[in-house]
Design a protein around this motif. Structure first.
Motif, PDB file in Angstrom:
ATOM      1  N   SER A 445       0.813  -1.211   0.000  1.00 36.42           N
ATOM      2  CA  SER A 445       0.000   0.000   0.000  1.00 36.42           C
ATOM      3  C   SER A 445       0.850   1.266   0.000  1.00 36.42           C
ATOM      4  O   SER A 445       0.349   2.346  -0.312  1.00 36.42           O
ATOM      5  CB  SER A 445      -0.935   0.002   1.214  1.00 36.42           C
ATOM      6  N   LEU A 446       2.135   1.146   0.345  1.00 36.09           N
ATOM      7  CA  LEU A 446       3.015   2.315   0.342  1.00 36.09           C
ATOM      8  C   LEU A 446       3.336   2.775  -1.067  1.00 36.09           C
ATOM      9  O   LEU A 446       3.653   3.947  -1.288  1.00 36.09           O
ATOM     10  CB  LEU A 446       4.315   1.995   1.109  1.00 36.09           C
ATOM     11  N   SER A 447       3.281   1.870  -2.031  1.00 37.05           N
ATOM     12  CA  SER A 447       3.579   2.234  -3.429  1.00 37.05           C
ATOM     13  C   SER A 447       2.636   1.459  -4.341  1.00 37.05           C
ATOM     14  O   SER A 447       2.889   0.317  -4.702  1.00 37.05           O
ATOM     15  CB  SER A 447       5.032   1.904  -3.771  1.00 37.05           C
ATOM     16  N   GLU A 448       1.514   2.071  -4.681  1.00 34.34           N
ATOM     17  CA  GLU A 448       0.536   1.419  -5.536  1.00 34.34           C
ATOM     18  C   GLU A 448       0.989   1.497  -6.995  1.00 34.34           C
ATOM     19  O   GLU A 448       1.404   2.560  -7.471  1.00 34.34           O
ATOM     20  CB  GLU A 448      -0.830   2.090  -5.386  1.00 34.34           C
ATOM     21  N   PRO A 449       0.908   0.381  -7.740  1.00 36.78           N
ATOM     22  CA  PRO A 449       1.262   0.421  -9.155  1.00 36.78           C
ATOM     23  C   PRO A 449       0.068   0.812 -10.011  1.00 36.78           C
ATOM     24  O   PRO A 449      -1.062   0.940  -9.520  1.00 36.78           O
ATOM     25  CB  PRO A 449       1.669  -1.030  -9.438  1.00 36.78           C
ATOM     26  N   ALA A 590       3.413 -11.212  -8.394  1.00 32.08           N
ATOM     27  CA  ALA A 590       3.854 -10.132  -9.280  1.00 32.08           C
ATOM     28  C   ALA A 590       4.330  -8.920  -8.486  1.00 32.08           C
ATOM     29  O   ALA A 590       5.334  -8.278  -8.848  1.00 32.08           O
ATOM     30  CB  ALA A 590       2.713  -9.735 -10.218  1.00 32.08           C
ATOM     31  N   ARG A 591       3.656  -8.592  -7.386  1.00 32.94           N
ATOM     32  CA  ARG A 591       4.086  -7.462  -6.570  1.00 32.94           C
ATOM     33  C   ARG A 591       5.448  -7.727  -5.923  1.00 32.94           C
ATOM     34  O   ARG A 591       6.295  -6.827  -5.820  1.00 32.94           O
ATOM     35  CB  ARG A 591       3.044  -7.180  -5.479  1.00 32.94           C
ATOM     36  N   ILE A 592       5.651  -8.959  -5.468  1.00 37.92           N
ATOM     37  CA  ILE A 592       6.951  -9.310  -4.884  1.00 37.92           C
ATOM     38  C   ILE A 592       8.053  -9.207  -5.926  1.00 37.92           C
ATOM     39  O   ILE A 592       9.157  -8.709  -5.659  1.00 37.92           O
ATOM     40  CB  ILE A 592       6.895 -10.730  -4.282  1.00 37.92           C
TER      41      ILE A 592
END
Length: 596
Positions: A445-449, A590-592
Motif C-alpha cells: 500500500s506504500l507504493s501502488e502500481p 507479481a508485486r513481490i
C-alpha cells in the motif's frame, strides 16, 4: 494424464484407503472435461432449437430457463445436439418439464465452463418427451396457480419462494430486506422442506401395511418428485441426498456419522456435476451444514452441557447456537459474493425460522386440501397470511436496526485460511500466513502500481491515485457493468467510449474514429488512442488493441507496472471464487517480483 492418475490411485487405494479420495478427484476432473462446453465461433444465422426445460428460475421481470437441447432443425431436418443452454424469456409462466422450440442464436456464456446462452423466442411448445415431464409441469403449475389464486400478490410471491424456492419473484425492497436481515436462505429450499415432505409422507404411509423398504422407496420417489418440481436446486438436492443416505443406513441398521454423510453427498455432487463446486448456492448450502456438524458439537461439549434450565436450552439457546454455527461457516462466502455480513442474523433466525416453519406447514396442508376441498384450502390460505405478515414485519424490523449490515471487501484467498483456523494441526500455519499476507498488503500500500484489467470489450485502468478509467472497445453489447461488479469496482471516474451513459463521476471522453486520435493525461498516467491504445506510466508503456478480438469476453489480462517493470498474467473477465483466488496469488507474486 487424468486417466493415468486414476489407475495409479485405484491401485494404491488397495494399500491406503485415503487414495480413494484422490481417485474421486481425478474422476471428477475427467468428468469436468465431459461437461465443459466447446467454445462456439460466432454465428449470425438464426436456427430452431428443440429441447426440454429441466430448470426454471423466475425473476421479477423475466424467467431463466435451463434447457437440455436435443435437436437443431435446419431446413426441416433434425440434427442431433446434446448440449445445455440457458434461455431468458420475458414475463412469467410455467415451463418446467415441457418441450419447447426456440428460434434464435446460440452463444458462449460470459462465464467459463457454463452452459451456452440461447438468444431467441419460443415459437412452439408441446408435452414432455416422457411421462415424467408432464407430471413435473402439472404439479408445478398446480402449486403456483393455487398460491397465486388464493393469496394476494404481496404474499403469493413470498409463499411460492418459501415452498419451491427462489427469491427472484420478490420485489427488490423485500428481497433486500431478507438479505439484510440474514434470512434470505429461507428461500433456498433445503432440509426444512425435505423434512416436511418426508414427515407428511410418513404419516400417510404409517396406516398402510407395507414393508419398511417399500415405504422407504415410496418416500424416496415422492421426495425426488418434490426435488424435480423445485428445479433441482443444489440445496434441496443436498438435503434429499443426505436423507436417502441416512435412510439406507437405518434400513441396514448401520451407525453413521453426519460428517461422513455430508462428505459422501459432496463427492456424489462432484462426480455427477463437478461445476457445482463453483455454484454459490452449493457453496453456501454445504458451508452451513459443515458449520453445524463441526462447530455445534464443540459448543455443546464446552458450554451447553453446563446449562441446567432445559427449557431455555431447548427453545432459545440451542437454536441460537445452531444458527451461529452455520453463520460462521457461511460468513466468508457472504462477504465474497455480496460484500455484506448481517449482524443480527442469529437473532433474526431465532424468530423468523419458527414463523417460516408454520407458513411452510400450512402451505403444504392447503395444497393437499385443495385437491379435495377448495373451500378448506381457501380457509387455510387465509390463516397463512397471519404468519406471513408477521414474517415480513419481523424481517423489516431487523433490517432497519442500526448497523444491521457490515460492508466488507476481503480477498477470497483469506477464505481457505479462515477455514484452516478450525483445524488444530494447521492452525499455527494459517495464523502465520494471515499475518504474512497482511504485512505484504501493508507494504504494498506504500507504493501502488498502475493496474490494467482487460476483457475483449473493455479495458479498466486503475491509477496509483485510485482513479478508475474505463475504456470501451465495443459500441454495443459491452459487459462493463458485470465486469466491474465481478472485480469489486464501485466507482468509475472517467469513461472513454462511444456514448455517455452517466456512469463516470468526473468526465466522459468520446472514442475517436479511425482518422483521429486522442491524448488524455491523468496525473502521471497518459492514455493515447489512435489505431491502438497506448497507456503510459512514468517510463513504462503498455500497448493494447483498440478493437475487440472476440464476442464472448470471458478471458483477459491483468497488467501491472510500477513505472519500470511490467508484469502480465491471464485472468477471467468474470471469475469464479476459485479463479479469483488464483488471481490474488498471482497478484502477490507479481508485486513481490516488482519489489525485488
Amino acid at each position: 494424464m487424468n486417466v493415468i492418475f486414476c489407475i495409479v490411485a485405484a491401485l494404491l487405494s488397495v494399500w491406503r484407503r485415503w487414495f480413494l479420495y484422490l481417485l474421486i478427484i481425478f474422476l471428477s476432473a475427467i468428468n469436468t472435461s465431459f461437461h465443459t462446453s466447446i467454445p462456439l465461433s460466432p454465428n449470425d444465422r438464426s436456427l430452431v432449437f428443440e429441447g426440454t426445460v429441466i430448470g426454471e428460475e423466475p425473476r421479477e421481470e423475466y424467467t431463466k430457463l435451463s434447457l437440455e437441447l436435443d435437436n437443431v432443425i435446419v431446413d426441416d431436418k433434425r440434427i442431433g445436439c446434446g448440449a445445455r443452454a440457458e434461455l431468458f424469456v420475458p414475463g412469467g409462466g410455467t415451463f418446467l418439464g415441457k418441450r419447447i422450440f426456440v428460434k434464435g442464436k446460440i452463444r458462449n456464456s460470459k462465464y467459463q465452463r457454463h452452459s451456452y446462452l440461447l438468444a431467441g423466442t419460443i415459437v412452439g411448445e408441446k408435452k414432455g418427451k416422457i411421462f415424467w415431464g408432464d407430471v413435473l409441469y402439472s404439479v408445478r403449475k398446480y402449486i403456483i396457480g393455487t398460491l397465486e389464486n388464493l393469496l394476494d400478490q404481496e404474499f403469493s410471491d413470498l409463499g411460492i419462494g418459501l415452498l419451491i424456492g427462489g427469491s427472484g419473484r420478490l420485489k427488490r425492497e423485500l428481497k433486500e430486506a431478507f438479505s439484510r436481515a440474514g434470512v434470505l436462505h429461507l428461500l433456498a429450499v433445503s432440509g426444512l422442506h425435505v423434512g416436511f415432505v418426508c414427515a407428511f409422507t410418513a404419516v400417510f404411509l404409517f396406516f398402510i401395511p407395507f414393508p419398511q423398504r417399500i415405504k422407504f422407496i415410496i418416500m424416496a420417489l415422492i421426495l425426488l418428485l418434490y426435488i424435480a418440481v423445485t428445479g433441482f436446486r443444489p440445496s434441496v438436492c443436498r438435503a434429499g441426498m443426505m436423507f436417502l443416505l441416512f435412510g439406507v443406513a437405518l434400513l441396514y441398521q448401520r451407525n453413521v456419522d453426519g460428517m461422513h454423510i455430508v462428505n459422501i453427498t459432496a463427492l456424489i455432487f462432484l462426480l455427477v456435476n463437478p461445476f457445482l463446486l463453483f455454484d454459490p448456492g452449493t457453496q453456501l448450502s454445504f458451508a452451513a451444514v459443515y458449520g453445524i456438524l463441526f462447530l455445534y458439537p464443540k459448543f455443546d461439549e464446552r458450554f451447553l452441557n453446563r446449562i441446567n434450565n432445559r427449557r431455555i436450552y431447548k427453545f432459545i439457546i440451542l437454536p441460537m447456537v445452531v444458527s451461529f454455527s452455520a453463520q460462521i461457516f457461511v460468513a466468508p462466502f457472504l462477504i465474497y459474493y455480496f460484500h455484506r455480513l448481517p449482524v443480527f442474523a442469529v437473532l433474526s433466525n431465532l424468530i423468523v425460522l419458527p414463523l417460516a416453519s408454520v407458513v411452510i406447514f400450512l402451505l403444504f396442508i392447503a395444497l393437499f386440501t385443495g385437491l379435495f376441498y377448495a373451500a378448506g384450502a381457501r380457509l387455510i390460505m387465509f390463516l397463512t397470511t397471519i404468519p406471513l405478515k408477521a414474517l415480513v414485519g419481523v424481517t423489516n424490523f431487523f433490517t432497519h436496526l442500526p448497523f444491521a449490515v457490515l460492508t466488507l471487501y476481503v480477498p477470497p484467498v483469506f477464505l481457505i485460511l479462515f477455514y484452516l483456523l478450525f483445524n488444530i494441526r494447521v492452525r499455527k500455519y494459517a495464523v502465520f500466513s494471515i499475518i504474512g499476507i497482511l504485512c505484504f498488503v501493508s507494504l504494498f500500500s506504500l507504493s501502488e502500481p498502475l493496474s490494467i484489467r482487460t476483457i475483449s470489450s473493455d479495458i479498466l485502468v486503475t491509477t496509483p491515485a485510485g482513479e478508475n478509467i474505463l475504456i470501451e472497445r465495443k459500441k454495443i453489447g459491452s459487459f462493463s457493468n458485470i465486469f466491474l461488479k465481478a472485480h469489486n469496482i464501485r466507482r468509475i471516474d472517467y469513461l472513454i467510449g462511444y456514448g455517455d451513459r452517466g456512469v463516470a463521476k468526473k468526465g466522459f471522453f468520446l472514442m475517436p474514429d479511425e482518422l483521429h486520435y486522442k491524448f488524455l493525461k491523468f496525473d502521471e498516467t497518459t492514455v493515447e488512442i489512435s489505431e491502438k491504445i497506448f497507456i503510459r506510466y512514468k517510463d513504462a508503456e503498455v500497448v493494447l488493441n483498440k478493437k475487440f478480438e472476440s464476442d464472448d469476453g470471458t478471458n483477459g489480462f491483468y497488467i501491472m507496472t510500477d513505472g519500470k517493470k511490467i508484469r502480465r498474467f491471464k485472468i477471467s473477465g468474470f471469475p469464479s471464487i476459485v479463479e479469483q483466488m488464483i488471481t490474488d496469488i498471482e497478484y502477490f507474486i507479481a508485486r513481490i517480483q516488482m519489489v525485488l
